[in-house]
Design an enzyme around this catalytic site. Sequence first.
Site, short mmCIF file in Angstrom:
data_model
loop_
_atom_site.label_atom_id
_atom_site.label_comp_id
_atom_site.label_asym_id
_atom_site.label_seq_id
_atom_site.Cartn_x
_atom_site.Cartn_y
_atom_site.Cartn_z
CB SER A 10 -0.95 -0.04 1.13
OG SER A 10 -0.39 0.10 2.52
CG ASP A 160 -3.74 4.61 8.43
OD1 ASP A 160 -2.58 5.61 8.41
OD2 ASP A 160 -3.74 3.87 7.29
CG HIS A 163 -1.51 3.77 4.78
ND1 HIS A 163 -2.13 3.04 5.65
CD2 HIS A 163 -0.96 2.86 3.80
CE1 HIS A 163 -2.32 1.74 5.44
NE2 HIS A 163 -1.49 1.63 4.48
#
Length: 185
Positions: A10, A160, A163
């Site tokens: 990601s 979060d 990221h």
Amino acid sequence: MKRILFFGDSLTAGYGLNKPSQQSFPALIQNRINTAGLKYECINAGLSGDTSASGLNRLSYWLGQTIDVFVLALGANDLIRGLAPTNTQSNLQQIFDQVRFKHPDAKFLLLGMQLPLWVPGQRAAEYRQLYQNLAGQNQIPLLPFLLDGVAGIAHLNMHDGLHPLAEGYQIIAAKVWPVLLPLLE
């Protein structure tokens, strides 16, 4: 035109960005390549949630395509999931071996991940060392910590805390570029 394959998770894909095709670090590297007048195309082969094992399992698709420079950025999800560092290192080595077998003239760059120094224990020590081990064994350049200057800085990351936001990816691209550039000249 030559091709750079960014193979990761990601963090490579640009998870959560409004425009990953413009804001992820591979896209920002493409902008720098274009500005420098280099004849390379950046391919973002990032897949959210990928571990070193799942990356190894999906590698065959990419091996059938042209790869002039292979940038490996896997292992963060292995860390998060508590997978054994020895397995991570073995999977990443197998990825290098398969790419090298299929594309013997390809150049390589390894983008590492790190655990904070305050995380104790043998597993943490092994994760801190595995990227250096891989870079040394394969005689390839290493950026020791992909998220250096971004990790733990709230305004550069999504809620979060894992990221990066677009501003964080600008910093990441600025750190990746000087390590990648010598491979392109």
